[in-house]
Design a protein around this motif. Sequence first.
Motif, PDB file in Angstrom:
ATOM      1  N   ILE A  46    -110.384  45.048  38.948  1.00  0.00           N
ATOM      2  CA  ILE A  46    -111.801  44.749  38.738  1.00  0.00           C
ATOM      3  C   ILE A  46    -112.385  44.077  39.979  1.00  0.00           C
ATOM      4  N   LEU A  47    -111.678  43.117  40.543  1.00  0.00           N
ATOM      5  CA  LEU A  47    -112.184  42.387  41.703  1.00  0.00           C
ATOM      6  C   LEU A  47    -112.299  43.284  42.929  1.00  0.00           C
ATOM      7  N   ASP A  48    -111.342  44.195  43.120  1.00  0.00           N
ATOM      8  CA  ASP A  48    -111.444  45.155  44.222  1.00  0.00           C
ATOM      9  C   ASP A  48    -112.681  46.033  44.057  1.00  0.00           C
ATOM     10  N   TRP A  49    -112.890  46.518  42.833  1.00  0.00           N
ATOM     11  CA  TRP A  49    -114.059  47.354  42.555  1.00  0.00           C
ATOM     12  C   TRP A  49    -115.352  46.568  42.761  1.00  0.00           C
ATOM     13  N   TYR A  50    -115.369  45.313  42.345  1.00  0.00           N
ATOM     14  CA  TYR A  50    -116.544  44.457  42.504  1.00  0.00           C
ATOM     15  C   TYR A  50    -116.891  44.304  43.979  1.00  0.00           C
ATOM     16  N   ASP A  51    -115.900  44.097  44.824  1.00  0.00           N
ATOM     17  CA  ASP A  51    -116.153  44.014  46.257  1.00  0.00           C
ATOM     18  C   ASP A  51    -116.851  45.272  46.759  1.00  0.00           C
ATOM     19  N   ASP A  52    -116.421  46.427  46.274  1.00  0.00           N
ATOM     20  CA  ASP A  52    -116.991  47.688  46.734  1.00  0.00           C
ATOM     21  C   ASP A  52    -118.454  47.843  46.314  1.00  0.00           C
ATOM     22  N   VAL A  53    -118.772  47.493  45.068  1.00  0.00           N
ATOM     23  CA  VAL A  53    -120.135  47.757  44.575  1.00  0.00           C
ATOM     24  C   VAL A  53    -121.118  46.660  44.960  1.00  0.00           C
ATOM     25  N   ALA A  54    -120.639  45.444  45.226  1.00  0.00           N
ATOM     26  CA  ALA A  54    -121.550  44.332  45.502  1.00  0.00           C
ATOM     27  C   ALA A  54    -122.107  44.391  46.918  1.00  0.00           C
ATOM     28  N   GLY A  55    -121.347  44.932  47.861  1.00  0.00           N
ATOM     29  CA  GLY A  55    -121.851  45.008  49.226  1.00  0.00           C
ATOM     30  C   GLY A  55    -121.890  43.648  49.901  1.00  0.00           C
ATOM     31  N   LEU A  72    -109.278  51.401  25.672  1.00  0.00           N
ATOM     32  CA  LEU A  72    -109.931  50.535  26.652  1.00  0.00           C
ATOM     33  C   LEU A  72    -109.135  49.242  26.817  1.00  0.00           C
ATOM     34  N   ALA A  73    -108.780  48.938  28.061  1.00  0.00           N
ATOM     35  CA  ALA A  73    -107.979  47.749  28.359  1.00  0.00           C
ATOM     36  C   ALA A  73    -108.736  46.742  29.209  1.00  0.00           C
ATOM     37  N   ALA A  74    -109.836  47.177  29.834  1.00  0.00           N
ATOM     38  CA  ALA A  74    -110.622  46.269  30.671  1.00  0.00           C
ATOM     39  C   ALA A  74    -111.970  46.904  30.955  1.00  0.00           C
ATOM     40  N   TRP A  75    -112.944  46.059  31.218  1.00  0.00           N
ATOM     41  CA  TRP A  75    -114.245  46.563  31.650  1.00  0.00           C
ATOM     42  C   TRP A  75    -114.898  45.559  32.590  1.00  0.00           C
ATOM     43  N   ALA A  76    -115.826  46.069  33.374  1.00  0.00           N
ATOM     44  CA  ALA A  76    -116.579  45.231  34.316  1.00  0.00           C
ATOM     45  C   ALA A  76    -118.035  45.672  34.300  1.00  0.00           C
ATOM     46  N   TRP A  77    -118.933  44.703  34.360  1.00  0.00           N
ATOM     47  CA  TRP A  77    -120.370  44.954  34.317  1.00  0.00           C
ATOM     48  C   TRP A  77    -120.996  44.066  35.391  1.00  0.00           C
ATOM     49  N   VAL A  78    -121.552  44.686  36.415  1.00  0.00           N
ATOM     50  CA  VAL A  78    -122.116  43.955  37.547  1.00  0.00           C
ATOM     51  C   VAL A  78    -123.637  44.032  37.506  1.00  0.00           C
ATOM     52  N   TYR A  79    -124.267  42.867  37.718  1.00  0.00           N
ATOM     53  CA  TYR A  79    -125.694  42.785  37.963  1.00  0.00           C
ATOM     54  C   TYR A  79    -125.883  42.644  39.466  1.00  0.00           C
ATOM     55  N   LEU A  80    -126.492  43.627  40.101  1.00  0.00           N
ATOM     56  CA  LEU A  80    -126.824  43.520  41.514  1.00  0.00           C
ATOM     57  C   LEU A  80    -128.101  42.690  41.672  1.00  0.00           C
ATOM     58  N   PRO A  81    -128.394  42.194  42.880  1.00  0.00           N
ATOM     59  CA  PRO A  81    -129.616  41.401  43.065  1.00  0.00           C
ATOM     60  C   PRO A  81    -130.859  42.142  42.574  1.00  0.00           C
ATOM     61  N   TYR A  82    -131.796  41.395  41.988  1.00  0.00           N
ATOM     62  CA  TYR A  82    -133.001  42.035  41.464  1.00  0.00           C
ATOM     63  C   TYR A  82    -134.172  41.066  41.486  1.00  0.00           C
ATOM     64  N   ARG A  98    -124.171  48.059  37.421  1.00  0.00           N
ATOM     65  CA  ARG A  98    -123.056  48.953  37.676  1.00  0.00           C
ATOM     66  C   ARG A  98    -121.950  48.590  36.682  1.00  0.00           C
ATOM     67  N   HIS A  99    -121.195  49.558  36.225  1.00  0.00           N
ATOM     68  CA  HIS A  99    -120.131  49.239  35.275  1.00  0.00           C
ATOM     69  C   HIS A  99    -118.953  50.184  35.484  1.00  0.00           C
ATOM     70  N   ARG A 100    -117.813  49.746  34.980  1.00  0.00           N
ATOM     71  CA  ARG A 100    -116.621  50.589  34.996  1.00  0.00           C
ATOM     72  C   ARG A 100    -115.726  50.187  33.840  1.00  0.00           C
ATOM     73  N   LEU A 101    -115.048  51.170  33.266  1.00  0.00           N
ATOM     74  CA  LEU A 101    -114.111  50.962  32.166  1.00  0.00           C
ATOM     75  C   LEU A 101    -112.713  51.371  32.621  1.00  0.00           C
ATOM     76  N   TRP A 102    -111.694  50.612  32.206  1.00  0.00           N
ATOM     77  CA  TRP A 102    -110.305  50.921  32.507  1.00  0.00           C
ATOM     78  C   TRP A 102    -109.571  51.225  31.194  1.00  0.00           C
TER      79      TRP A 102
END
Length: 323
Positions: free
Chosen positions: A104-113, A62-72, A52-56
């Motif tokens: 970024i951390l708020d968004w991470y909480d949402d996508v990580a579950g 572009l001022a920030a980005w986040a790239w999440v690896y979910l469990p796999y 999952r990813h998001r750009l700010w």
Amino acid sequence: MKDLGPTELRLMQGLAQQVTALRPELLNADATVGELAWGWGKDVDALSQFWRHRLWFVDGRLAAWAWVYLPYRVPRGDGKFLEVEAANLIWQVHPDRPELLTEILDWYDDVAGDVDRLLTVQDADVQARASVAAHGYAFDAETGSDNGSWVQLNVRELADLPDPVPPTGFRFLVAEDVSVADAVKAHRDAWYPSSLTEAAFERVRRTWPYRADLHVLIEAPDGTLAATAIVWLDDVTRTAEFEPVGTHREFRRRGLGTALQLYGMRRARAAGAHRMLVACLGAPAHPAARNMYYGVGFRQLSRDLPQIKVARTREDSVGRSAR
């Protein structure tokens, strides 16, 4: 959300270039120009379903980005499986926009579950350390221990380089001299049980800023490709980096890593680089790679401080067990 593709990756690398130029000690070892290219190129086909990813953007930039690896869970090259049970965040913010880490951390909480959440901050990043602590993260004592798997980023200026001297009978090559199949085999032999495929490597070759003339190898007298390293050159900051670097397990402790690094740095300098980066395990219990890099003039630039936020469900379970 659209997939993380070449356009998004190039924007992320652009922010990495800015951080490299302005505050290199804030670079996450997973968020450099070369590491982003390598990680995306080799894994996009196999792992993108878990990303999952998001750009700010601020004022259109572009001022920030986040790239999440979910469990796999994916197959390895030895027939077994690599299973990852926690989520992991790779992130970067512009040095002038540290407050975006909170978003970024708020968004991470949402996508990580409901799984444990991992991330790293740099030891020099005081503001980031405060932000993650305020968000419920704690230092991951296991990963960050003297026997852990934390990473340090190393730097070397390229003004003074000894001549690279391979052992007798060995010779330097570049990827232009070998087939795709042989280049992939060299990597798999060095990083067994790597699952790198020819298709994945072809994707790497098409990913900026890969250059076949900066993908260096050493051939043994019997024709085996005994060592391999990719040099990624950012010609804007004139910074190059090694990722990955590896030696065939049957040819280690012969000085091939040292010779290959010097050869790669010479080629990087000739292509315009002024400094070199390389990441390695930093824990005292894992000195081999660090000592090799120190032996050719690298010194620590920064180190990861791994962080963990335990999932609420696991916290509740632990609490009940304690009672």
